[in-house]
Every structure is written in structure tokens, then in C-alpha cells.
Design a protein around this motif. Sequence first.
Motif, PDB file in Angstrom:
ATOM      1  N   ARG A 208       0.850  -1.193   0.000  1.00 19.58           N
ATOM      2  CA  ARG A 208       0.000   0.000   0.000  1.00 19.58           C
ATOM      3  C   ARG A 208       0.888   1.247   0.000  1.00 19.58           C
ATOM      4  O   ARG A 208       1.727   1.393   0.884  1.00 19.58           O
ATOM      5  CB  ARG A 208      -0.928  -0.009   1.211  1.00 19.58           C
ATOM      6  CG  ARG A 208      -1.989  -1.089   1.123  1.00 19.58           C
ATOM      7  CD  ARG A 208      -2.925  -1.052   2.308  1.00 19.58           C
ATOM      8  NE  ARG A 208      -2.337  -1.699   3.472  1.00 19.58           N
ATOM      9  CZ  ARG A 208      -3.031  -2.035   4.556  1.00 19.58           C
ATOM     10  NH1 ARG A 208      -4.311  -1.776   4.633  1.00 19.58           N
ATOM     11  NH2 ARG A 208      -2.438  -2.629   5.565  1.00 19.58           N
ATOM     12  N   ASP A 213      -4.608   3.427   1.344  1.00 27.34           N
ATOM     13  CA  ASP A 213      -4.815   2.565   0.178  1.00 27.34           C
ATOM     14  C   ASP A 213      -5.262   1.173   0.605  1.00 27.34           C
ATOM     15  O   ASP A 213      -4.909   0.699   1.699  1.00 27.34           O
ATOM     16  CB  ASP A 213      -3.521   2.448  -0.642  1.00 27.34           C
ATOM     17  CG  ASP A 213      -3.141   3.755  -1.300  1.00 27.34           C
ATOM     18  OD1 ASP A 213      -4.042   4.576  -1.508  1.00 27.34           O
ATOM     19  OD2 ASP A 213      -1.947   3.934  -1.601  1.00 27.34           O
ATOM     20  N   GLY A 215      -4.509  -1.656  -1.181  1.00 30.71           N
ATOM     21  CA  GLY A 215      -3.610  -2.705  -1.598  1.00 30.71           C
ATOM     22  C   GLY A 215      -4.345  -3.752  -2.406  1.00 30.71           C
ATOM     23  O   GLY A 215      -5.548  -3.635  -2.679  1.00 30.71           O
TER      24      GLY A 215
END
Length: 345
Positions: A208, A213, A215
Motif C-alpha cells: 500500500r 490505500d 492494496g
Amino acid sequence: MSTLAERLRELRGQLTQLALGRVLGVSVPLISSWERGAVPPPERLNDYARYFAQAKPGPKLPRLGELSGDEHQAYEKLRRDLNRLRGSVEDEPEVPHPLRFPPGQAITIVSSELPGFIREQFGDVSKPQGPDYVDAYKYADLDALIELLSFVRGMNPSNPTLVGVPRELSTDDLTAAHLIVLGGVDFNEVTEAVMDDLSHVPVKQLRRATFQDTGAFSVAWADGRRSEFVPKLLPDQHGTSLREDVAQYLRAPNPYNRERTLSFFNGMYSRGSYGVVRALTDPEIHRRNATYVDRRFRGADTYSIVCRVKIVANEVVVPDWTVDDIRLHEWPEVERDRSGGAAIQ
């Protein structure tokens, strides 16, 4: 006809509950509860059968391979009898479980570590100098670790089991043991190193870029396609909630000692890691999933399942790997031969 509780008392005979508890890796109150009518799980009845099938039971629980021919026949008969009394007749041989290891061999669980900036939010309980310091707050996947550790110790009572984060473990801890690695590349440097060593496995976890985020897991299919599987997050009145995570279970030889194994449990989020652990520990599901793994990957020393981990009403739904929609990617892949049959690649 005797009850299950009566049969368990009869098997124990002159052996004390304390001695039997040490053999099976359980407490005296638990042994006592089974002998008073509580129902043991099937795997515990299988342990009873393995132990009391021996001509001369000793201080340790034997592996199936250590039983003689006559003892193995006695084991199968006793196992069926106990499960029949329990109310679950099992005529098929015992299915190997991925988390059962040869007795006496060391097990090391390598857990992810929460970064300091997250632990600081817990206040004094995360500070070693604080009077209420809790060392366990260092673990990033604590729910998954608690679930995994209790199951592994129960299934492997004679195996020394060590738990730690990467910075605490020595080279010997990684090379002399069956490794169980918990958590992803963002918080576990052993996960990252292991994935580099297993470069032939066509599954990679993407880091990430920022903490916000999601991922993803990136997979390469045998036909040349590439896919990325990402968690599902939805906005709600509290901000953002996780509706579905993506997780991987991987089994391989320990890259640092091929005479030992590696078991890898990793979700993009903590509840994904917890869900994929529960796939092999949950009382209702783990035997079904262990049977699926045994049949699907028999003969393969390295294999991987990437799966969905659904979240319903903020609770983790344990992945059932026998459901096609739950499995997102499996390796080695199954390909179809010209006659329409399935062949393992």
C-alpha cells in the motif's frame, strides 16, 4: 450400550486425568467435562483413538505412521466407535490437517508488528515504562494470532511453539521450525522475504503506497492473463467499512530448511488474516477445508489459495473453500484436457 462419556472413562482406566491431559495437551477440567457428558470435537476423539490403540500406551501421543499394522486397525475401529457414540459416524480415513505437524518438531509463528505510530494511539498500555503496559499490543493481527495459537497448540501438544514478531526472532527460530507466517508485506518483513524466495508462485501482494490505500493481490494465470483482487470498502455513516477482504493461504517447504514447512496466512486487512486462519481452525468449517486441500493439492509441496473473506453485519464469515465463488485463484491451476476432464497443472 455405553455412552460416550462412559467409554472415555473406561478407556482412561487407571490413568489419571492429569496424565491423560498431558498426553492430549488439554486441561484436567476439560477431560473431566468430557467424562461427565460434554462432547469433545472429532479431532480429540481421533487423538483418544490413536493413543489407546497402542498395545502399550506411553507418555506421548503417537503419529499414525508410528502405529504397527495391528495398532492401526485398532485405531480405525476405535475412532469409528467413538465418533458413532458422538453421533458422527466417519467411515473415511482421517484426513491430514495442514496445521498438524510431526510430534516434537518446533513451530514458530511469525506475527506482523503494529507500527509505533499506531501503538502510540493506545496510550500508556503501549509504553514499556507504563504501569499498565501490555506487550501483546505490538501484534498487528491479534485476533488471528489468538485463534491460531490456541488451535496449533491443541493440535500439536508435544511441539514446542514460539511466537514473536520478526525483530524478536533468531535465525535458528526461522530455520529449525515449521514456520507459520501471519500478516502481509506492509507490517511483516518475513512475509516480504518469503514471497521473494517463492518467486515461482504466481501470486504477489502489492504494498500500500499510503495507509489509506487498500492494496491488492496480483496473480498471473497460466494463460497469460493477470488479475488484481482488491478488498471492497463502502462508505457509511461512520466513515468507511470493510465489506469483503482478500486473503491468501499458502503452503510450501520452509525456504530456509526444506525439511520443515511454511504456512502463510495473510489478508489485506486484519479481518482478512483472521478469516483465512479460521478457514483451518473453525469447528464447523476446518475439517471440510482440510479435506478440500488434501484432495485438491495432493502430491504438491507448494500450493496457494486466494479467497474472499466476507464481512456481514461487521462479523467475519469463515471462508468455505468448497464454494467456487469464495476461491478467487488457486495454484497449481486446474486445466481441462482435450476430453473435458480436469488435470492438475
